[in-house]
Structure formats: C-alpha cells, structure tokens
Design an enzyme around this catalytic site. Structure first.
Site, PDB file in Angstrom:
ATOM      1  N   ASP A  37       8.346   0.296   7.371  1.00 35.42           N
ATOM      2  CA  ASP A  37       9.763  -0.056   7.557  1.00 35.42           C
ATOM      3  C   ASP A  37      10.587   0.007   6.459  1.00 35.42           C
ATOM      4  O   ASP A  37      11.242  -0.716   6.057  1.00 35.42           O
ATOM      5  CB  ASP A  37       9.781  -1.596   8.198  1.00 35.42           C
ATOM      6  N   GLU A 207      13.276   0.737  18.805  1.00 33.08           N
ATOM      7  CA  GLU A 207      13.574  -0.452  17.795  1.00 33.08           C
ATOM      8  C   GLU A 207      14.017   0.352  16.512  1.00 33.08           C
ATOM      9  O   GLU A 207      14.528   1.610  16.683  1.00 33.08           O
ATOM     10  CB  GLU A 207      12.215  -0.900  17.465  1.00 33.08           C
TER      11      GLU A 207
END
Length: 324
Positions: A37, A207
């Site tokens: 991420d 997401e």
C-alpha cells in the site's frame, strides 16, 4: 605480465562501469522487506514512500518510511509511528496517506480493521514536525469510526484540490466515500444537503482509492480483485470534478505472470518541472504464496494523446535515476 596487468585493469574498469550503469536503475523492489500500500510524495528535495508494514495484523503495529534524492538510493526511517503513540489503535495499522500543511506533516492511517460500528477503530490522523516523524496522535480518537454508505473506514487518501480544498477519499468493502475536510483537519465540512460523506463508488471498485489532476481532469483510481490473489489490479476513471461521476475506463496495472502477481494498491507521483509520471505499487514475487509477502515497486506511467492512461508495464529493472 604487462599484458595480464592491462587485461586486469580493463576488466576492473568494465566491472566498475557496469556497476555504475546498474546504479542508474532503481530495480524492483526499490527497497528490501515486505511492504504494501505505498504512498509516494515529494517533500522538498526528496521523494518519500510511506507503506504498510506487510505482516499479520497482530504484528502490523508500526510504520516505516523511506526517502530518496533520486528514486534509486533509498534511506529507511524506521518506526515513524506505532500503536504506542496511538492509544486507541491496537493492530492492523495500514495504508498511510500523507500531506504537508502549514509547516506540519499529517499522516492518515487505518487501524484495527473494524468489521462493524460497534468496534473501536477506523481512520486516524497523526502529525509531526518532520516528514520522518515521530508522528503523534492528532485527535486522540479516530477521524472516521463508522460505516457510512457501506464503506469500511480504511484505505484513506487525502486529496488537495486545485482550489486549495482538502478531501478525504476512502473505503473498503466495495464502497468509496469522499468527504471535505475542515481547514484544521479535525473533522468534515457538511455538503449543501447536510451530509458529510458522498459515495463516488465506480464499477468494480474494491479498495485503495487515489486521485490526481492532469490537464484539468480528475483521475480517480482504485484497486480491484482480492488483495491476496493474482487478480489484484488497478483501474481508473476520469471526471471534471472530484465528486465525479466516475465511469470506469479500463484496467491499467495488473500482474505479469513472468514477473510478479497481485500488482495493486498504488499511488502516483509527478517529477516537478517534468512530464514524468511514476506509479508506486506493491506486488507479490513469484516465489511467494503468503498473502503478506508483498514488495514495493516503481514503474513509469504514461498517457496517450487523448489523456488516457496507457497500461503500465511492470518491470524488474524499475525506473531511471531522476534527481530532484
């Protein structure tokens, strides 16, 4: 003897030249360790990457950061924040998003992986005087701790609009919200209808939202598929406003079965003063089956003549040196 010496010197020079040439490329991953991420940003004369420490949730209790003057040579800044500084967070600290405002450095993060409104956790905010921290809890509580419009309060991204407004874009569980932040980041400014959170979920969204502006257009990007699987990928949409509407255009980042799987949850940076765009993302080496075995990589991002994003070619070599 003389010939042997000349040959040895020539070989040495060739090896040195080769090493010098190798150093001109970052290589992927750009730094060692399991990190996911990744959010990239430029502060002053350095590139920064703020990733999730990729580990089981119970061990995911701190974050490191990395900085570089040229995208090739990276310095690790360990434990810029941890659960000792965020009393309400106990595990699963992930997906940092960072921004500088009024001389302070803000770090938005998710914690605790809450599954309902009855659990403690959600999206938090920390602040520091330097990009490398240490970061301290800014609010003493989560900024978002409930499910609004079905969106799990995770995968936060702070977006600065062209007019100087700041927005929080976030959401898991296949829903994405946008909320306008107050000037001091302590909460949200209501929209005209009195609501705080507007849903902007595009088709196939899962997401990892990210937004940037290019040639006056708003590019909204997100991750699709399952984060532990080979189908993890990134798609995008374009609109004239950060509120959308966003209609999915195409997938632009995905696995290459010859290089790595599970390429996703990314960010974008642009080199200042140059038309050079980079995508920073995580992927899983072919040798790894564990879902947490994710590494941070950088490759180039290109647009076509119509402003559409070309499919990203993921590489082992990475990007060229680009000093700030």
């Amino acid at each position: 003897m003389k010939r042997a010496l000349i040959l040895a010197l020539a070989c040495g020079m060739a090896a040195g030249l080769q090493a010098q040439q190798v150093k001109q490329k970052a290589g992927n991953p750009v730094f060692p360790g399991w990190y996911a991420d990744p959010e990239g940003i430029i502060y002053g004369n350095r590139y920064w990457i703020y990733p999730t420490y990729s580990a089981p949730y119970e061990k995911q209790v701190f974050m490191d950061a990395f900085s570089s003057p040229d995208l090739v040579n990276w310095t690790k800044h360990p434990r810029i924040i941890d659960t000792a500084a965020i009393k309400w967070a106990r595990r699963a600290m992930w997906a940092p998003s960072v921004i500088e405002k009024d001389g302070k450095y803000f770090l938005f993060f998710g914690a605790n992986d809450i599954q309902s409104d009855n659990e403690k956790g959600g999206i938090g905010l920390a602040v520091a005087d330097k990009p490398e921290g240490p970061y301290k809890d800014y609010l003493g509580k989560p900024l978002v701790d409930k499910f609004y419009n079905g969106a799990q309060p995770i995968d936060q991204f702070v977006f600065k609009d062209a007019d100087g407004s700041y927005y929080l874009i976030y959401g898991g569980w296949r829903h994405c919200n946008i909320a306008k932040l107050k000037d001091d980041f302590t909460g949200f400014v209501p929209y005209e209808d009195g609501t705080l959170f507007k849903e902007i979920t595009p088709e196939k969204y899962v997401e990892g939202p990210f937004m940037f502006i290019h040639n006056g257009k708003y590019y909204f990007m997100w991750s699709e598929g399952g984060w532990t699987g080979p189908d993890y990928s990134v798609a995008y949409a374009m609109a004239d406003s950060p509120m959308g509407p966003f209609k999915r255009i195409d997938k632009i980042l995905q696995q290459n079965a010859a290089i790595a799987t599970g390429a996703g949850h990314h960010s974008i940076i642009k080199a200042p003063g140059k038309d050079e765009w980079y995508i920073i993302y995580h992927r899983r080496p072919l040798t790894e089956k564990d879902g947490n075995s994710r590494e941070t990589c950088i490759d180039r991002l290109y647009f076509d003549e119509n402003g559409l994003i070309k499919p990203v070619i993921i590489t082992k070599e990475g990007v060229d040196k680009s000093p700030l």
